[in-house]
Design an enzyme around this catalytic site. Sequence first.
Site, PDB file in Angstrom:
ATOM      1  N   ASP A  38     -24.166  12.908  83.892  1.00  0.00           N
ATOM      2  CA  ASP A  38     -23.930  13.136  85.313  1.00  0.00           C
ATOM      3  C   ASP A  38     -22.726  14.044  85.524  1.00  0.00           C
ATOM      4  O   ASP A  38     -21.768  14.015  84.752  1.00  0.00           O
ATOM      5  CB  ASP A  38     -23.680  11.784  85.994  1.00  0.00           C
ATOM      6  CG  ASP A  38     -23.863  11.851  87.497  1.00  0.00           C
ATOM      7  OD1 ASP A  38     -24.412  12.856  87.985  1.00  0.00           O
ATOM      8  OD2 ASP A  38     -23.440  10.904  88.179  1.00  0.00           O
ATOM      9  N   SER A  77     -35.152  13.342  85.595  1.00  0.00           N
ATOM     10  CA  SER A  77     -35.817  12.125  86.056  1.00  0.00           C
ATOM     11  C   SER A  77     -37.007  12.456  86.949  1.00  0.00           C
ATOM     12  O   SER A  77     -37.145  13.586  87.449  1.00  0.00           O
ATOM     13  CB  SER A  77     -34.831  11.246  86.837  1.00  0.00           C
ATOM     14  OG  SER A  77     -34.629  11.765  88.144  1.00  0.00           O
ATOM     15  N   ASN A 123     -35.868  13.780  90.168  1.00  0.00           N
ATOM     16  CA  ASN A 123     -35.210  15.095  90.234  1.00  0.00           C
ATOM     17  C   ASN A 123     -36.097  16.182  90.823  1.00  0.00           C
ATOM     18  O   ASN A 123     -35.603  17.268  91.171  1.00  0.00           O
ATOM     19  CB  ASN A 123     -34.737  15.530  88.842  1.00  0.00           C
ATOM     20  CG  ASN A 123     -33.502  14.790  88.371  1.00  0.00           C
ATOM     21  OD1 ASN A 123     -33.250  14.674  87.171  1.00  0.00           O
ATOM     22  ND2 ASN A 123     -32.717  14.255  89.314  1.00  0.00           N
TER      23      ASN A 123
END
Length: 240
Positions: free
Chosen positions: A16, A61, A64
Amino acid sequence: MSNQLAVPKHVAIIMDGNGRWAKERGLKRTEGHREGMEAIRRVAHHAANRGVKVLTLYAFSTENWKRPPQEVHYLMKLPVEFFDRFVPELIENNIRVHMMGIEEKVPSSTLKSIHKAMDETKHCTGMVLNFAFNYGGRLEITEAIKTIAQDVLEGQVAVRDIDEELIAQQLFSNDLAPYSDIDLMIRTSGEQRLSNFMLWQNAYSEFYFAEKNWPDFNGELFDQALSSYQQRHRRYGGLA
């Protein structure tokens, strides 16, 4: 009994902070993703040298896809660039590439690059570099339930025989056995949430939250996470 000096067999990282890293420097978000790719390279080599068996990286993901189309397009190109540049180094370090997720919606050029990297490193016997790409924890469990339900309908499995082992065998992570479950889960950028990442496999993992954004993550910070892990007392619900 402490966990001192133990090396986690399976380390997973939620990478992240690429966008924040870029914003702090007045750069485009894509520049943060590019720098994050360099972090993958150095952390993968470091983890392999430390004796980690599986390093899983949350690369993209299922959520996303909600990001701006231009950013998604760029993220789909990154695996192509990464593997074109670094597969020789991965082979030199005996690291095997693996992908965990669904191929639906992923561009053919991206899939081709991933499959090529997997094929070129399939002979490697060291650490598995596992990319969670187009992956979602809830989707993974849902797909496992569908498969088991179909087996029950076809008479291949009895309801009484459904247990944790059977469910685990239907998860995307089954290919990582015997290291399917996560020992240490790291998240960078100071955020403290799972974000739909390997919900089943994180049942008894140890968590470590790093303040640094992913592009700034390195071997020294990885060792700090390992040191924290080694001070934990993993009881798995028991007392001994």
